[in-house]
Design a protein around this motif. Structure first.
Motif, PDB file in Angstrom:
ATOM      1  N   ALA A  42      30.497 -78.107 -10.007  1.00 40.18           N
ATOM      2  CA  ALA A  42      29.767 -76.904  -9.608  1.00 40.18           C
ATOM      3  C   ALA A  42      29.381 -76.058 -10.814  1.00 40.18           C
ATOM      4  O   ALA A  42      28.243 -75.569 -10.897  1.00 40.18           O
ATOM      5  CB  ALA A  42      30.607 -76.086  -8.627  1.00 40.18           C
ATOM      6  N   ILE A  43      30.283 -75.888 -11.760  1.00 38.15           N
ATOM      7  CA  ILE A  43      29.962 -75.125 -12.969  1.00 38.15           C
ATOM      8  C   ILE A  43      28.841 -75.817 -13.727  1.00 38.15           C
ATOM      9  O   ILE A  43      27.892 -75.180 -14.184  1.00 38.15           O
ATOM     10  CB  ILE A  43      31.210 -74.942 -13.853  1.00 38.15           C
ATOM     11  CG1 ILE A  43      32.204 -73.996 -13.167  1.00 38.15           C
ATOM     12  CG2 ILE A  43      30.830 -74.404 -15.237  1.00 38.15           C
ATOM     13  CD1 ILE A  43      33.563 -73.930 -13.837  1.00 38.15           C
ATOM     14  N   GLY A  44      28.924 -77.145 -13.831  1.00 35.91           N
ATOM     15  CA  GLY A  44      27.870 -77.896 -14.512  1.00 35.91           C
ATOM     16  C   GLY A  44      26.520 -77.739 -13.844  1.00 35.91           C
ATOM     17  O   GLY A  44      25.499 -77.537 -14.507  1.00 35.91           O
ATOM     18  N   GLU A  45      26.486 -77.802 -12.521  1.00 39.37           N
ATOM     19  CA  GLU A  45      25.219 -77.665 -11.795  1.00 39.37           C
ATOM     20  C   GLU A  45      24.648 -76.255 -11.917  1.00 39.37           C
ATOM     21  O   GLU A  45      23.452 -76.073 -12.098  1.00 39.37           O
ATOM     22  CB  GLU A  45      25.388 -78.042 -10.326  1.00 39.37           C
ATOM     23  CG  GLU A  45      25.573 -79.512 -10.088  1.00 39.37           C
ATOM     24  CD  GLU A  45      24.462 -80.382 -10.656  1.00 39.37           C
ATOM     25  OE1 GLU A  45      23.283 -79.960 -10.644  1.00 39.37           O
ATOM     26  OE2 GLU A  45      24.773 -81.487 -11.132  1.00 39.37           O
ATOM     27  N   ALA A  46      25.515 -75.248 -11.804  1.00 32.06           N
ATOM     28  CA  ALA A  46      25.040 -73.870 -11.919  1.00 32.06           C
ATOM     29  C   ALA A  46      24.482 -73.597 -13.320  1.00 32.06           C
ATOM     30  O   ALA A  46      23.441 -72.946 -13.470  1.00 32.06           O
ATOM     31  CB  ALA A  46      26.159 -72.890 -11.594  1.00 32.06           C
ATOM     32  N   CYS A  47      25.148 -74.117 -14.329  1.00 30.12           N
ATOM     33  CA  CYS A  47      24.677 -73.930 -15.699  1.00 30.12           C
ATOM     34  C   CYS A  47      23.414 -74.743 -15.979  1.00 30.12           C
ATOM     35  O   CYS A  47      22.493 -74.263 -16.647  1.00 30.12           O
ATOM     36  CB  CYS A  47      25.779 -74.275 -16.698  1.00 30.12           C
ATOM     37  SG  CYS A  47      27.129 -73.075 -16.699  1.00 30.12           S
ATOM     38  N   VAL A  77      27.468 -67.200 -12.886  1.00 31.77           N
ATOM     39  CA  VAL A  77      26.507 -67.695 -13.869  1.00 31.77           C
ATOM     40  C   VAL A  77      25.240 -66.879 -13.682  1.00 31.77           C
ATOM     41  O   VAL A  77      24.651 -66.878 -12.599  1.00 31.77           O
ATOM     42  CB  VAL A  77      26.226 -69.202 -13.684  1.00 31.77           C
ATOM     43  CG1 VAL A  77      25.198 -69.687 -14.702  1.00 31.77           C
ATOM     44  CG2 VAL A  77      27.512 -70.010 -13.789  1.00 31.77           C
ATOM     45  N   ILE A  78      24.824 -66.188 -14.737  1.00 33.55           N
ATOM     46  CA  ILE A  78      23.654 -65.312 -14.656  1.00 33.55           C
ATOM     47  C   ILE A  78      22.573 -65.806 -15.596  1.00 33.55           C
ATOM     48  O   ILE A  78      22.800 -65.971 -16.797  1.00 33.55           O
ATOM     49  CB  ILE A  78      24.033 -63.857 -15.001  1.00 33.55           C
ATOM     50  CG1 ILE A  78      25.087 -63.351 -14.019  1.00 33.55           C
ATOM     51  CG2 ILE A  78      22.798 -62.957 -15.006  1.00 33.55           C
ATOM     52  CD1 ILE A  78      25.674 -62.012 -14.357  1.00 33.55           C
ATOM     53  N   ASP A  79      21.393 -66.059 -15.016  1.00 37.36           N
ATOM     54  CA  ASP A  79      20.231 -66.401 -15.831  1.00 37.36           C
ATOM     55  C   ASP A  79      19.273 -65.207 -15.835  1.00 37.36           C
ATOM     56  O   ASP A  79      19.467 -64.258 -15.086  1.00 37.36           O
ATOM     57  CB  ASP A  79      19.548 -67.681 -15.330  1.00 37.36           C
ATOM     58  CG  ASP A  79      18.847 -67.497 -14.001  1.00 37.36           C
ATOM     59  OD1 ASP A  79      17.862 -66.735 -13.927  1.00 37.36           O
ATOM     60  OD2 ASP A  79      19.281 -68.124 -13.015  1.00 37.36           O
ATOM     61  N   HIS A  80      18.274 -65.272 -16.690  1.00 40.30           N
ATOM     62  CA  HIS A  80      17.342 -64.152 -16.851  1.00 40.30           C
ATOM     63  C   HIS A  80      15.894 -64.570 -16.589  1.00 40.30           C
ATOM     64  O   HIS A  80      14.962 -63.951 -17.105  1.00 40.30           O
ATOM     65  CB  HIS A  80      17.493 -63.546 -18.242  1.00 40.30           C
ATOM     66  CG  HIS A  80      18.889 -63.077 -18.493  1.00 40.30           C
ATOM     67  ND1 HIS A  80      19.413 -61.943 -17.919  1.00 40.30           N
ATOM     68  CD2 HIS A  80      19.900 -63.626 -19.206  1.00 40.30           C
ATOM     69  CE1 HIS A  80      20.677 -61.798 -18.289  1.00 40.30           C
ATOM     70  NE2 HIS A  80      20.995 -62.816 -19.060  1.00 40.30           N
ATOM     71  N   THR A 121      18.865 -64.441 -11.748  1.00 40.58           N
ATOM     72  CA  THR A 121      19.712 -64.659 -10.582  1.00 40.58           C
ATOM     73  C   THR A 121      21.171 -64.737 -11.015  1.00 40.58           C
ATOM     74  O   THR A 121      21.481 -65.079 -12.154  1.00 40.58           O
ATOM     75  CB  THR A 121      19.373 -65.969  -9.825  1.00 40.58           C
ATOM     76  OG1 THR A 121      19.487 -67.059 -10.729  1.00 40.58           O
ATOM     77  CG2 THR A 121      18.004 -65.940  -9.209  1.00 40.58           C
ATOM     78  N   GLU A 122      22.043 -64.439 -10.056  1.00 43.42           N
ATOM     79  CA  GLU A 122      23.468 -64.611 -10.261  1.00 43.42           C
ATOM     80  C   GLU A 122      23.958 -65.637  -9.255  1.00 43.42           C
ATOM     81  O   GLU A 122      23.748 -65.484  -8.054  1.00 43.42           O
ATOM     82  CB  GLU A 122      24.216 -63.295 -10.041  1.00 43.42           C
ATOM     83  CG  GLU A 122      25.733 -63.457 -10.129  1.00 43.42           C
ATOM     84  CD  GLU A 122      26.467 -62.196  -9.760  1.00 43.42           C
ATOM     85  OE1 GLU A 122      26.772 -61.420 -10.677  1.00 43.42           O
ATOM     86  OE2 GLU A 122      26.720 -62.003  -8.552  1.00 43.42           O
ATOM     87  N   VAL A 123      24.574 -66.694  -9.762  1.00 42.33           N
ATOM     88  CA  VAL A 123      25.221 -67.685  -8.909  1.00 42.33           C
ATOM     89  C   VAL A 123      26.709 -67.360  -8.940  1.00 42.33           C
ATOM     90  O   VAL A 123      27.338 -67.379  -9.999  1.00 42.33           O
ATOM     91  CB  VAL A 123      24.961 -69.123  -9.405  1.00 42.33           C
ATOM     92  CG1 VAL A 123      25.747 -70.124  -8.577  1.00 42.33           C
ATOM     93  CG2 VAL A 123      23.472 -69.439  -9.373  1.00 42.33           C
ATOM     94  N   ARG A 124      27.254 -67.038  -7.771  1.00 39.57           N
ATOM     95  CA  ARG A 124      28.669 -66.663  -7.649  1.00 39.57           C
ATOM     96  C   ARG A 124      29.369 -67.735  -6.829  1.00 39.57           C
ATOM     97  O   ARG A 124      28.944 -68.056  -5.721  1.00 39.57           O
ATOM     98  CB  ARG A 124      28.793 -65.313  -6.945  1.00 39.57           C
ATOM     99  CG  ARG A 124      30.196 -64.841  -6.766  1.00 39.57           C
ATOM    100  CD  ARG A 124      30.197 -63.667  -5.772  1.00 39.57           C
ATOM    101  NE  ARG A 124      31.511 -63.388  -5.269  1.00 39.57           N
ATOM    102  CZ  ARG A 124      32.138 -64.075  -4.313  1.00 39.57           C
ATOM    103  NH1 ARG A 124      31.561 -65.097  -3.743  1.00 39.57           N
ATOM    104  NH2 ARG A 124      33.340 -63.746  -3.918  1.00 39.57           N
ATOM    105  N   MET A 125      30.450 -68.286  -7.395  1.00 37.55           N
ATOM    106  CA  MET A 125      31.209 -69.339  -6.732  1.00 37.55           C
ATOM    107  C   MET A 125      32.682 -68.958  -6.766  1.00 37.55           C
ATOM    108  O   MET A 125      33.152 -68.416  -7.763  1.00 37.55           O
ATOM    109  CB  MET A 125      31.015 -70.671  -7.471  1.00 37.55           C
ATOM    110  CG  MET A 125      29.565 -71.070  -7.639  1.00 37.55           C
ATOM    111  SD  MET A 125      29.334 -72.537  -8.695  1.00 37.55           S
ATOM    112  CE  MET A 125      29.602 -71.840 -10.326  1.00 37.55           C
ATOM    113  N   ALA A 126      33.399 -69.245  -5.689  1.00 35.95           N
ATOM    114  CA  ALA A 126      34.819 -68.898  -5.652  1.00 35.95           C
ATOM    115  C   ALA A 126      35.624 -70.004  -4.985  1.00 35.95           C
ATOM    116  O   ALA A 126      35.129 -70.692  -4.086  1.00 35.95           O
ATOM    117  CB  ALA A 126      35.019 -67.577  -4.906  1.00 35.95           C
TER     118      ALA A 126
END
Length: 134
Positions: A42-47, A77-80, A121-126
């Motif tokens: 998930a971290i890899g996909e979000a990044c 993970v926040i992109d601009h 966007t902000e992708v938030r995962m928990a």
């Protein structure tokens, strides 16, 4: 609550490093061993999604990542990059990466929230954590 923050230039080569740090923090936070592969993916996909969005729009600003270990293990993970339609007539490899990453995230993470920001966007995962007795 401990927080680890990273910023990285939008290059695919840096995604592996972020995944490694994210899994190390998850393990320390108490995420169950059987969920660590899910966390890594998930971290890899979000990044990868963030990198593709930046590259598609020619943005060199750093991508921001935060890992925190409160009552749940939280990754942001926040992109601009500015928002774009999901599919366009001239889809290219970067847009396909963005779309596939978003789909994979939905399948991987039960507690997922993608929030549009003023710019990006902000992708938030928990994930749940198990606290160790002291």
């Amino acid at each position: 609550m401990a927080v680890v923050r990273l910023e990285f230039t939008p290059e695919p080569a840096h995604v592996r490093t972020v995944r490694l740090v994210g899994v190390a923090v998850a393990r320390r936070a108490g995420v169950a061993d059987d969920q660590l592969d899910e966390v890594r993916l998930a971290i890899g996909e979000a990044c990868a999604r963030a990198v593709a969005r930046h590259q598609r729009q020619g943005i060199r600003d750093a991508i921001e990542v935060a890992f925190s270990d409160g009552d749940r293990y939280l990754v942001k993970v926040i992109d601009h990059a500015v928002s774009e339609p999901l599919f366009t007539a001239d889809d290219d490899e970067q847009q396909i990466t963005i779309d596939v990453s978003a789909s994979l995230l939905q399948g991987l993470v039960k507690d997922l929230k993608v929030t549009p920001l003023a710019k990006g966007t902000e992708v938030r995962m928990a994930w749940p954590v198990k606290r160790r007795s002291r």
